[in-house]
Motif scaffolding. Structure first.
Motif, PDB file in Angstrom:
ATOM      1  N   LEU A   1     -10.053   5.194   0.046  1.00  0.00           N
ATOM      2  CA  LEU A   1      -9.717   3.863  -0.485  1.00  0.00           C
ATOM      3  C   LEU A   1      -8.478   3.302   0.200  1.00  0.00           C
ATOM      4  O   LEU A   1      -8.438   2.124   0.580  1.00  0.00           O
ATOM      5  CB  LEU A   1      -9.435   3.975  -1.974  1.00  0.00           C
TER       6      LEU A   1
ATOM      7  N   TYR B   1      -3.368 -10.098  -0.420  1.00  0.00           N
ATOM      8  CA  TYR B   1      -3.337 -10.296   1.032  1.00  0.00           C
ATOM      9  C   TYR B   1      -4.200 -11.482   1.418  1.00  0.00           C
ATOM     10  O   TYR B   1      -3.826 -12.302   2.267  1.00  0.00           O
ATOM     11  CB  TYR B   1      -3.830  -9.031   1.739  1.00  0.00           C
TER      12      TYR B   1
ATOM     13  N   LEU C   1      -5.322  -1.101  -5.334  1.00  0.00           N
ATOM     14  CA  LEU C   1      -5.701  -1.494  -3.975  1.00  0.00           C
ATOM     15  C   LEU C   1      -6.521  -2.779  -3.997  1.00  0.00           C
ATOM     16  O   LEU C   1      -6.405  -3.611  -3.094  1.00  0.00           O
ATOM     17  CB  LEU C   1      -6.459  -0.348  -3.301  1.00  0.00           C
ATOM     18  N   GLY C   2      -7.341  -2.975  -5.063  1.00  0.00           N
ATOM     19  CA  GLY C   2      -8.049  -4.244  -5.196  1.00  0.00           C
ATOM     20  C   GLY C   2      -7.079  -5.410  -5.313  1.00  0.00           C
ATOM     21  O   GLY C   2      -7.263  -6.456  -4.686  1.00  0.00           O
TER      22      GLY C   2
ATOM     23  N   ILE D   1       0.838  -1.207   0.000  1.00  0.00           N
ATOM     24  CA  ILE D   1       0.000   0.000   0.000  1.00  0.00           C
ATOM     25  C   ILE D   1       0.867   1.249   0.000  1.00  0.00           C
ATOM     26  O   ILE D   1       0.558   2.242  -0.659  1.00  0.00           O
ATOM     27  CB  ILE D   1      -0.943  -0.029   1.209  1.00  0.00           C
TER      28      ILE D   1
ATOM     29  N   THR E   1      -6.252  -5.115   5.203  1.00  0.00           N
ATOM     30  CA  THR E   1      -5.055  -5.960   5.195  1.00  0.00           C
ATOM     31  C   THR E   1      -4.332  -5.921   6.536  1.00  0.00           C
ATOM     32  O   THR E   1      -3.170  -6.307   6.603  1.00  0.00           O
ATOM     33  CB  THR E   1      -4.083  -5.519   4.095  1.00  0.00           C
TER      34      THR E   1
ATOM     35  N   ILE F   1      -5.529  -6.162  -1.880  1.00  0.00           N
ATOM     36  CA  ILE F   1      -6.448  -6.897  -1.004  1.00  0.00           C
ATOM     37  C   ILE F   1      -6.524  -8.364  -1.439  1.00  0.00           C
ATOM     38  O   ILE F   1      -6.513  -9.280  -0.612  1.00  0.00           O
ATOM     39  CB  ILE F   1      -7.837  -6.221  -1.025  1.00  0.00           C
TER      40      ILE F   1
ATOM     41  N   ALA G   1      -8.159  -0.056   2.431  1.00  0.00           N
ATOM     42  CA  ALA G   1      -7.232  -1.143   2.097  1.00  0.00           C
ATOM     43  C   ALA G   1      -6.314  -1.448   3.277  1.00  0.00           C
ATOM     44  O   ALA G   1      -6.030  -2.611   3.562  1.00  0.00           O
ATOM     45  CB  ALA G   1      -6.413  -0.766   0.862  1.00  0.00           C
TER      46      ALA G   1
ATOM     47  N   ALA H   1     -11.063  -7.978  -6.367  1.00  0.00           N
ATOM     48  CA  ALA H   1     -11.140  -8.030  -4.912  1.00  0.00           C
ATOM     49  C   ALA H   1     -12.243  -8.944  -4.418  1.00  0.00           C
ATOM     50  O   ALA H   1     -12.387  -9.144  -3.216  1.00  0.00           O
ATOM     51  CB  ALA H   1     -11.343  -6.622  -4.357  1.00  0.00           C
TER      52      ALA H   1
END
Lengths: 103, 167
Positions: free
Chosen positions: B66, A87, A80-81, A29, B74, A84, B70, B158
């Protein structure tokens, strides 16, 4: 120092800080945040050159900056998708531990 | 080059520096919001009102939220034991310092030939709308398609993997 030079130096500083963040941090990130800072520094350059250009009424630099903001928003959402999703798979957002292509 | 310019620049550069250096990711996200806000103020000072407010709406409003989401999804708010900087941090720092040195040197070399005075551009939002609908209508449509594709792609990437297998 003329005004345009001042803005260009500030943009170069923000770009270098963003590059340092993207290159030295472990968390994915934080790498994305560094990339966003670099994009913002480029936008500042575009707007500064637009403001001091001989024909600002043509709006070229301004339009470049606006489209670049839109592309950066799309990039942040997808990035960011992906973080995630990785992760959830690897249970970590640390890029130094993501050293396997499979499983 | 007034006092206001230096103040706003200190805001933007200080926010960026804090974002890169802070260990806690939530604090870093707040610091980067300050940097985005400072850059938006610089846009406003350059008489680019539309770009400045677009910057505030998109970056301070959407991208920062956002990033915080995130981080929380996480579990990034916990500071890892092995540190937040990678093993090769010295090389990264050297590369970025070299990039800054080269860019600043180039700007200083080009400074005498750059324009330094011009009238305040008389650009209204009306002009920007006209330009977007006439000269820049094709990029606008492409950006619209790109944003739709990115929205769908982000949701699909996602989405939970198990649900994808069932469906």
């Amino acid at each position: 120092m003329t005004p345009l030079t001042g803005y260009l130096i500030v943009a170069a500083l923000v770009f270098a800080i963003g590059l340092a963040g993207a290159l030295t941090r472990r968390n994915a990130i934080m790498i994305l945040i560094g990339i966003e800072l670099m994009l913002n520094a480029a936008n500042l350059n575009l707007i500064a050159f637009w403001r001091y250009s001989p024909h600002p009424e043509l709006l070229s630099g301004m339009m470049f900056a606006i489209f670049s903001i839109a592309v950066a928003a799309a990039e942040a959402a997808v990035g960011l998708g992906l973080v995630i999703s990785i992760y959830r798979h690897a249970r970590t957002a640390d890029v130094e531990e993501m050293n396997r292509m499979k499983g | 080059m007034g006092f206001v310019f230096y103040l706003i620049s200190a805001f933007a550069v200080g926010g960026a520096l804090a974002a890169v250096l802070l260990k806690n990711l939530v604090h870093a996200a707040l610091a980067v919001t300050i940097a985005f806000f400072g850059l938006a103020l610089l846009f406003l000072r350059l008489d680019a009102q539309f770009a400045g407010f677009a910057q505030i709406l998109v970056y301070v409003g959407a991208v920062a939220i956002l990033v915080v989401f995130a981080i929380l999804l996480t579990k990034g708010s916990e500071v890892p034991k092995e540190g937040v900087f990678s093993r090769s941090w010295l090389a990264g720092l050297a590369i970025s310092a070299a990039v800054f040195a080269v860019v600043a040197w180039a700007v200083m070399q080009a400074a005498p030939s750059l324009p330094n005075q011009s009238a305040i551009p008389a650009v209204t939002v009306n002009d920007i709308g006209n330009a977007l609908m006439n000269r820049y209508v094709l990029p606008l449509e492409i950006i619209a398609v790109l944003l739709t594709a990115a929205l769908l792609g982000a949701v699909i990437v996602a989405m939970h993997e198990k649900r994808a297998k069932q469906g």
